[in-house]
Design a protein around this motif. Structure first.
Motif, PDB file in Angstrom:
ATOM      1  N   MET A 173     113.491   3.229   9.953  1.00  8.64           N
ATOM      2  CA  MET A 173     114.062   3.102  11.501  1.00  8.64           C
ATOM      3  C   MET A 173     115.296   2.911  11.219  1.00  8.64           C
ATOM      4  SD  MET A 173     113.126   0.302  14.163  1.00  8.64           S
ATOM      5  CE  MET A 173     111.400   1.068  14.455  1.00  8.64           C
ATOM      6  N   GLU A 174     115.796   1.962  10.181  1.00  9.60           N
ATOM      7  CA  GLU A 174     117.177   1.775   9.936  1.00  9.60           C
ATOM      8  C   GLU A 174     118.109   2.966   9.625  1.00  9.60           C
ATOM      9  OE1 GLU A 174     117.741  -3.065   8.322  1.00  9.60           O
ATOM     10  OE2 GLU A 174     116.557  -1.398   7.182  1.00  9.60           O
ATOM     11  N   ILE A 175     117.342   3.715   8.628  1.00 14.92           N
ATOM     12  CA  ILE A 175     118.172   4.809   8.250  1.00 14.92           C
ATOM     13  C   ILE A 175     118.315   6.105   9.608  1.00 14.92           C
ATOM     14  CG2 ILE A 175     117.712   7.019   7.020  1.00 14.92           C
ATOM     15  CD1 ILE A 175     116.518   5.268   4.625  1.00 14.92           C
ATOM     16  N   ASP A 176     117.350   6.040  10.364  1.00 18.06           N
ATOM     17  CA  ASP A 176     117.222   7.146  11.526  1.00 18.06           C
ATOM     18  C   ASP A 176     118.180   6.465  12.738  1.00 18.06           C
ATOM     19  OD1 ASP A 176     115.443   8.409  10.524  1.00 18.06           O
ATOM     20  OD2 ASP A 176     113.664   7.731  11.289  1.00 18.06           O
ATOM     21  N   ASN A 177     118.522   5.153  12.705  1.00 18.35           N
ATOM     22  CA  ASN A 177     119.241   4.488  13.946  1.00 18.35           C
ATOM     23  C   ASN A 177     120.702   4.476  13.384  1.00 18.35           C
ATOM     24  OD1 ASN A 177     117.095   4.471  15.566  1.00 18.35           O
ATOM     25  ND2 ASN A 177     116.556   2.490  15.142  1.00 18.35           N
ATOM     26  N   GLY A 178     120.913   4.599  12.271  1.00 20.62           N
ATOM     27  CA  GLY A 178     122.291   4.419  11.705  1.00 20.62           C
ATOM     28  C   GLY A 178     122.733   5.017  10.222  1.00 20.62           C
ATOM     29  N   THR A 179     123.706   4.719   9.843  1.00 18.52           N
ATOM     30  CA  THR A 179     124.149   5.325   8.444  1.00 18.52           C
ATOM     31  C   THR A 179     124.137   4.161   7.252  1.00 18.52           C
ATOM     32  OG1 THR A 179     125.645   6.975   9.524  1.00 18.52           O
ATOM     33  CG2 THR A 179     125.933   6.387   7.278  1.00 18.52           C
ATOM     34  N   PRO A 180     123.262   4.029   6.788  1.00 23.14           N
ATOM     35  CA  PRO A 180     123.243   2.962   5.799  1.00 23.14           C
ATOM     36  C   PRO A 180     124.296   3.005   4.749  1.00 23.14           C
ATOM     37  CG  PRO A 180     121.381   4.374   5.306  1.00 23.14           C
ATOM     38  CD  PRO A 180     122.041   4.762   6.515  1.00 23.14           C
ATOM     39  N   SER A 181     124.788   1.821   4.334  1.00 21.08           N
ATOM     40  CA  SER A 181     125.857   1.602   3.546  1.00 21.08           C
ATOM     41  C   SER A 181     125.530   1.232   2.222  1.00 21.08           C
ATOM     42  CB  SER A 181     127.177   0.643   3.794  1.00 21.08           C
ATOM     43  OG  SER A 181     126.446  -0.518   4.167  1.00 21.08           O
ATOM     44  N   LEU A 182     126.154   1.608   1.132  1.00 24.20           N
ATOM     45  CA  LEU A 182     126.122   1.328  -0.255  1.00 24.20           C
ATOM     46  C   LEU A 182     125.981  -0.201  -0.535  1.00 24.20           C
ATOM     47  CD1 LEU A 182     125.295   2.314  -3.118  1.00 24.20           C
ATOM     48  CD2 LEU A 182     127.887   2.271  -3.674  1.00 24.20           C
ATOM     49  N   PHE A 183     127.011  -0.919   0.053  1.00 23.25           N
ATOM     50  CA  PHE A 183     126.979  -2.365   0.052  1.00 23.25           C
ATOM     51  C   PHE A 183     126.657  -2.721   1.375  1.00 23.25           C
ATOM     52  CE2 PHE A 183     129.816  -1.040  -3.476  1.00 23.25           C
ATOM     53  CZ  PHE A 183     129.660  -1.886  -4.301  1.00 23.25           C
ATOM     54  N   THR A 184     125.779  -3.789   1.596  1.00 20.54           N
ATOM     55  CA  THR A 184     125.486  -4.227   2.772  1.00 20.54           C
ATOM     56  C   THR A 184     125.782  -5.867   2.498  1.00 20.54           C
ATOM     57  OG1 THR A 184     123.005  -4.976   2.015  1.00 20.54           O
ATOM     58  CG2 THR A 184     123.561  -2.810   2.925  1.00 20.54           C
ATOM     59  N   PRO A 185     125.546  -6.741   3.693  1.00 22.10           N
ATOM     60  CA  PRO A 185     125.926  -7.950   3.694  1.00 22.10           C
ATOM     61  C   PRO A 185     124.936  -8.871   2.734  1.00 22.10           C
ATOM     62  CG  PRO A 185     126.223  -7.377   5.822  1.00 22.10           C
ATOM     63  CD  PRO A 185     125.787  -6.200   5.338  1.00 22.10           C
ATOM     64  N   GLN A 186     123.909  -8.251   2.494  1.00 27.14           N
ATOM     65  CA  GLN A 186     122.618  -8.740   1.669  1.00 27.14           C
ATOM     66  C   GLN A 186     123.294  -8.577   0.133  1.00 27.14           C
ATOM     67  OE1 GLN A 186     121.693  -6.535   4.146  1.00 27.14           O
ATOM     68  NE2 GLN A 186     121.477  -8.440   5.286  1.00 27.14           N
ATOM     69  N   VAL A 187     124.277  -7.786  -0.076  1.00 26.98           N
ATOM     70  CA  VAL A 187     124.687  -8.016  -1.741  1.00 26.98           C
ATOM     71  C   VAL A 187     125.909  -8.784  -1.819  1.00 26.98           C
ATOM     72  CG1 VAL A 187     125.306  -6.318  -3.343  1.00 26.98           C
ATOM     73  CG2 VAL A 187     123.335  -5.695  -1.838  1.00 26.98           C
ATOM     74  N   GLN A 188     125.922  -9.718  -2.759  1.00 29.58           N
ATOM     75  CA  GLN A 188     127.274 -10.251  -2.700  1.00 29.58           C
ATOM     76  C   GLN A 188     127.978  -9.953  -4.299  1.00 29.58           C
ATOM     77  OE1 GLN A 188     128.732 -12.285  -0.271  1.00 29.58           O
ATOM     78  NE2 GLN A 188     127.076 -11.273   1.014  1.00 29.58           N
ATOM     79  N   CYS A 189     128.886  -9.483  -4.156  1.00 29.78           N
ATOM     80  CA  CYS A 189     129.772  -9.176  -5.567  1.00 29.78           C
ATOM     81  C   CYS A 189     131.156  -9.301  -5.300  1.00 29.78           C
ATOM     82  CB  CYS A 189     129.259  -7.938  -6.022  1.00 29.78           C
ATOM     83  SG  CYS A 189     129.378  -6.512  -5.121  1.00 29.78           S
ATOM     84  N   PRO A 190     131.665 -10.390  -5.134  1.00 28.48           N
ATOM     85  CA  PRO A 190     133.008 -10.616  -4.842  1.00 28.48           C
ATOM     86  C   PRO A 190     134.135 -10.348  -5.777  1.00 28.48           C
ATOM     87  CG  PRO A 190     132.129 -12.717  -5.202  1.00 28.48           C
ATOM     88  CD  PRO A 190     130.773 -11.713  -5.232  1.00 28.48           C
ATOM     89  N   LYS A 191     133.823 -10.106  -6.951  1.00 26.07           N
ATOM     90  CA  LYS A 191     134.482 -10.158  -7.961  1.00 26.07           C
ATOM     91  C   LYS A 191     134.780  -8.731  -8.580  1.00 26.07           C
ATOM     92  CE  LYS A 191     135.427 -14.425  -8.394  1.00 26.07           C
ATOM     93  NZ  LYS A 191     137.026 -14.727  -7.992  1.00 26.07           N
ATOM     94  N   LEU A 192     134.134  -7.570  -7.908  1.00 27.72           N
ATOM     95  CA  LEU A 192     134.171  -6.104  -8.370  1.00 27.72           C
ATOM     96  C   LEU A 192     135.472  -5.794  -8.525  1.00 27.72           C
ATOM     97  CD1 LEU A 192     131.960  -3.906  -8.918  1.00 27.72           C
ATOM     98  CD2 LEU A 192     132.546  -3.237  -6.303  1.00 27.72           C
ATOM     99  N   GLU A 193     135.629  -5.231  -9.762  1.00 30.38           N
ATOM    100  CA  GLU A 193     136.952  -4.683 -10.054  1.00 30.38           C
ATOM    101  C   GLU A 193     137.090  -3.205 -10.270  1.00 30.38           C
ATOM    102  OE1 GLU A 193     138.472  -6.397 -13.621  1.00 30.38           O
ATOM    103  OE2 GLU A 193     138.388  -8.247 -12.887  1.00 30.38           O
TER     104      GLU A 193
END
Length: 242
Positions: A173-193
């Motif tokens: 349903m989420e895929i049909d109703n919108g465009t999923p992103s690679l990074f979501t708020p459920q993924v926390q990686c604040p130091k990505l370089e």
């Protein structure tokens, strides 16, 4: 199970009949802390019938708390590397490489009747993730309503994973109703370089509408995209000015 207190590296390769690496049946939680206490490097290569790394849920016991480097290569029958509670048993994992595992659908996935409820999955020391040539991988965390936290992750490389849309599970349903992103708020990686994305046919969006929920760009140094046909946008100027 044989206890090897001094072993720091284990490689298992070209063992066609092998279905599991560690047999933990019969071990009590206290005993688990004595199994391979110094194992740092685990390298599994060309194990076509491997179904699981170990055959028992450890319920959070720190059984492999010295493991720093995990490499899975050509384990074509492996559908996932861990269930959520097993992932919690790897507090010192620093590098993860998974390549050419044809049936893998998620790196961390729920199995009915196994594991326990885990609200947040944290890899406190993981700084590098490499995912390559995984034709059936749909997400890193194949488990709904849970979060992935990698506080010091600095390098991420994903290549030739044509079904992957997001690092977290997305309902149809989420895929049909919108465009999923690679990074979501459920993924926390604040130091990505450093990030490389290559040959990801299903990827159309990298960041959520507010990427500051996931990371800041203070540490971001290198980003490379190669043959990502569905990608609609890389960055908004406003994000880079923050």
């Amino acid at each position: 199970m044989l206890v090897l207190k001094r072993m720091t590296s284990l490689q298992v390769r070209d063992c066609e009949p092998l279905e599991e690496i560690f047999d933990l049946e019969g071990l009590e939680a206290v005993d688990c802390t004595q199994v391979l206490p110094r194992l740092w490097h685990l390298d599994l290569v060309n194990l076509p019938k491997l179904r699981q790394l170990w055959n028992r849920d450890l319920q959070g016991t720190m059984c492999f708390n010295s493991l720093g480097h995990l490499s899975l290569y050509k384990c074509s029958n492996l559908r996932h590397a861990f269930v959520p509670s097993m992932a919690q048993c790897l507090p010192n994992l620093q590098q993860m490489e998974i390549k050419e595992c044809d049936q893998m659908e998620g790196v961390i996935a729920d199995e009915e009747g196994q594991g326990r409820a885990v609200e947040e999955i944290t890899f406190p020391n993981l700084w590098q993730i490499t995912l390559e040539c995984l034709p059936n991988l749909t997400s890193f965390l194949l488990w709904k309503n849970h979060m992935l936290e990698c506080p010091i992750l600095s390098k991420l490389s994903i290549a030739h994973c044509p079904k992957m849309r997001s690092l977290t599970w997305q309902s149809s349903m989420e895929i049909d109703n919108g465009t999923p992103s690679l990074f979501t708020p459920q993924v926390q990686c604040p130091k990505l370089e450093w990030m490389v994305l290559s040959h990801m046919d299903n990827l159309s969006k990298i960041w959520s509408d507010d990427p500051q929920e996931t990371l800041t760009f203070d540490n971001f140094r290198k980003c490379r995209f190669r043959i990502v046909r569905g990608l609609k946008m890389c960055f908004r100027i406003g994000w880079l000015q923050v």
